[in-house]
Design an enzyme around this catalytic site. Structure first.
Site, PDB file in Angstrom:
ATOM      1  N   CYS A 166     -28.563  38.626 -16.360  1.00 46.86           N
ATOM      2  CA  CYS A 166     -27.323  38.904 -15.629  1.00 46.86           C
ATOM      3  C   CYS A 166     -27.573  39.623 -14.317  1.00 46.86           C
ATOM      4  O   CYS A 166     -26.631  40.031 -13.639  1.00 46.86           O
ATOM      5  CB  CYS A 166     -26.364  39.650 -16.540  1.00 46.86           C
ATOM      6  SG  CYS A 166     -25.996  38.627 -17.989  1.00 46.86           S
ATOM      7  N   HIS A 304     -22.398  47.662 -12.704  1.00 44.47           N
ATOM      8  CA  HIS A 304     -22.652  46.497 -13.551  1.00 44.47           C
ATOM      9  C   HIS A 304     -21.861  46.582 -14.849  1.00 44.47           C
ATOM     10  O   HIS A 304     -21.606  45.562 -15.476  1.00 44.47           O
ATOM     11  CB  HIS A 304     -24.149  46.414 -13.866  1.00 44.47           C
ATOM     12  CG  HIS A 304     -24.481  45.384 -14.902  1.00 44.47           C
ATOM     13  ND1 HIS A 304     -24.522  44.035 -14.613  1.00 44.47           N
ATOM     14  CD2 HIS A 304     -24.737  45.487 -16.234  1.00 44.47           C
ATOM     15  CE1 HIS A 304     -24.821  43.355 -15.714  1.00 44.47           C
ATOM     16  NE2 HIS A 304     -24.936  44.215 -16.713  1.00 44.47           N
ATOM     17  N   HIS A 340     -17.317  39.161 -17.685  1.00 42.16           N
ATOM     18  CA  HIS A 340     -18.728  39.133 -17.293  1.00 42.16           C
ATOM     19  C   HIS A 340     -19.143  37.691 -16.989  1.00 42.16           C
ATOM     20  O   HIS A 340     -19.316  36.889 -17.893  1.00 42.16           O
ATOM     21  CB  HIS A 340     -19.576  39.704 -18.424  1.00 42.16           C
ATOM     22  CG  HIS A 340     -21.018  39.924 -18.046  1.00 42.16           C
ATOM     23  ND1 HIS A 340     -21.569  39.450 -16.874  1.00 42.16           N
ATOM     24  CD2 HIS A 340     -22.021  40.575 -18.697  1.00 42.16           C
ATOM     25  CE1 HIS A 340     -22.838  39.786 -16.819  1.00 42.16           C
ATOM     26  NE2 HIS A 340     -23.131  40.477 -17.914  1.00 42.16           N
TER      27      HIS A 340
END
Lengths: 415, 83
Positions: A166, A304, A340
């Site tokens: 990610c 994040h 996400h």
């Protein structure tokens, strides 16, 4: 202001995106400032419905239905974002050579969707592999999304994927910057893409890990830093930037969104899934050092944080360590709005913050009803946007499994 | 299947591959590739659909028999006679 010569200064001059609440930057920014989540639910194959982010862009704006059927969802998103970015940057390839254009796409994973679909397909034929599609290999090679972009736009320079869990979106930006500085390409299309809402395996794996968000209202399921957060909302999405050297951008009168001021990547070298704050802090410090900046120079930190119990706390530990004395630095989180988006997360989230350089607003972190004391950083912008006098620097965190950390710092362009 | 039904089957499969395909003025004796937006991967899709829908396992060296609409019908007629 950068000390580099203009041909080594890299700027963002185009943005193309699709997120679960928007299909262009203007719309995206509007929704982020309004705190308008459009997270819905999907029913992954074999599973109960789960919260998820789905994109609703115009899939046939830049290629035919037949080509979308031939390619992958990731390719479809990539082609849309790449064309939007090129148009946004006013690139018509009269000033740039397609052979000196590179396409670098960050991916968390690729091929899960196609593989699951084909296994399901042959299950209807007693698992006879004679019924396995010839499209499987071209769809699942790792360069697929970037390759679909080159075929669509006639780009003959290099194309490949950057696999970095990610952190992949940030990693692709960094790749683009490096290739421009090396002179390998003159124009870089770089960003990140995710098609993972089509894979039950990704949902099931997060669920098995105890990290899949649940909430009766899907719009409230993604809640980083909140005491009642319970996991990740999986989203699809994409964002591709046009990067070019400053001298050329000025020469052709391009609109400059931001300059890439610094970046860093490192590895935890510790665990398959658990993040590690101290190494994240080192990554942030390295990016600041390369940018020639102090922590106090950062106006906005886009976190994040994904809404997992431990992940959010680790990132807060890292930020507390580096930004302990920064009263004018503000913190937000874009995943609270859009979930996400995996490989697209870092780049989409950065894009959502770029307009801060012109509107001086910090978009809020939404769904933050009860701040977890372990995440209680000063200046988290919660639920309502924050108006500032000036925004100069945005720091974008993006971390991933296997302990991969990335930080990109962008600054308002100044001569 | 009758010859007409086989022709309709092929056109239906092509329509599944390319929703935008137009069959007006299609010459049954000219190669499909010259008249429609089809490439070798699309012909493999036609082969796969015949396999899935009617259990036909066509040998690779006979794929050229699918070149035109007429050759498709001629080639498939005996294979689909009892379908």
């Amino acid at each position: 202001m950068s000390n580099l010569p203009n041909h080594q200064r890299i700027v963002i001059t185009g943005v193309g995106l699709t997120s679960p609440n928007a299909s262009n930057l203007l719309e995206f920014r509007k929704k982020l400032l309004a705190g308008q989540s459009e997270i819905t639910t999907v029913k992954p194959r074999y599973m109960d419905p789960a919260p998820a982010g789905i994109c609703t862009f115009d899939e046939t704006r830049y290629r035919k239905k037949k080509e979308n059927k031939r390619g992958t969802r990731a390719g479809c998103i990539s082609v849309y974002c790449a064309n939007e970015a090129i148009n946004d940057a006013n690139i018509d390839f009269s000033e740039y050579d397609r052979a000196k254009t590179g396409v670098y796409i960050g991916l968390t994973e690729h091929g899960s969707v196609e593989t699951e679909n084909e296994v399901y397909n042959i299950s209807n034929f007693d698992y006879n592999t004679d019924y396995w599609t010839h499209h499987h290999n071209p769809r699942t090679v790792l360069n697929n999304p970037a390759g679909e972009v080159t075929m669509n736009l006639g780009i003959t320079g290099p194309h490949y994927s950057v696999g970095a869990a990610c952190a992949a979106g940030n990693a692709a930006i960094i790749q683009g910057v490096q290739m421009l500085r090396l002179g390998e390409v003159d124009l870089a299309l770089c960003g990140g893409i995710s098609e993972c809402v089509g894979s039950f395996g990704i949902f099931a794996s997060f669920k098995a890990q105890g990290a899949l968000a649940e909430h009766e209202d899907p719009k409230k399921a993604s809640r980083p830093f909140d005491r009642d957060r319970n996991g990740i909302v999986i989203s699809e999405g994409g964002c591709i930037y046009v990067l070019e050297r400053l001298d050329k951008a000025l020469e052709r009168g391009a609109t400059i969104y931001a300059e890439i001021a610094g970046y860093a990547m490192n590895s935890d070298a510790k665990d398959f899934v658990l993040p590690y704050g101290p190494r994240q802090a080192e990554c942030v410090e390295l990016a600041l050092e390369r940018a020639g900046m102090q922590p106090q120079d950062v106006t906005i930190i886009n976190t994040h944080a994904t809404g997992t119990k431990q992940g959010d706390v680790e990132e807060c530990k890292a930020l507390r360590q580096v930004f302990s004395d920064c009263p004018d630095t503000y913190i937000n989180n874009t995943k609270s709005h859009i979930g996400h988006a995996m490989g697209a997360a870092g780049v989409l989230e950065l894009a959502g913050n770029l307009p801060s350089f012109t509107d001086n607003m910090v978009h809020p972190t939404i769904n933050l009803d009860n701040l977890d004391p372990a995440c209680a950083l000063p200046n988290i912008v919660a639920n309502l946007p924050k108006q500032l006098d000036n925004v100069d620097v945005i720091l974008n965190n993006s971390f991933g499994m296997l302990g991969i950390n990335s930080v990109v710092i962008v600054s308002k362009y100044r001569k | 299947m009758t010859r007409n039904e086989i022709k309709d089957l092929i056109l239906e499969i092509i329509k599944d591959i390319d929703e935008d395909a137009e069959f007006d003025g299609l010459d049954p004796d000219k190669p499909l590739r010259d008249q429609l937006d089809l490439d070798s991967m699309d012909f493999l899709d036609i082969v796969m659909e015949l396999r899935k829908r009617h259990g036909l396992l066509l040998p690779e060296d006979e794929y050229p028999e699918l070149a035109t609409l007429s050759s498709c019908v001629n080639y498939l007629e005996p294979k689909l006679a009892d379908k």
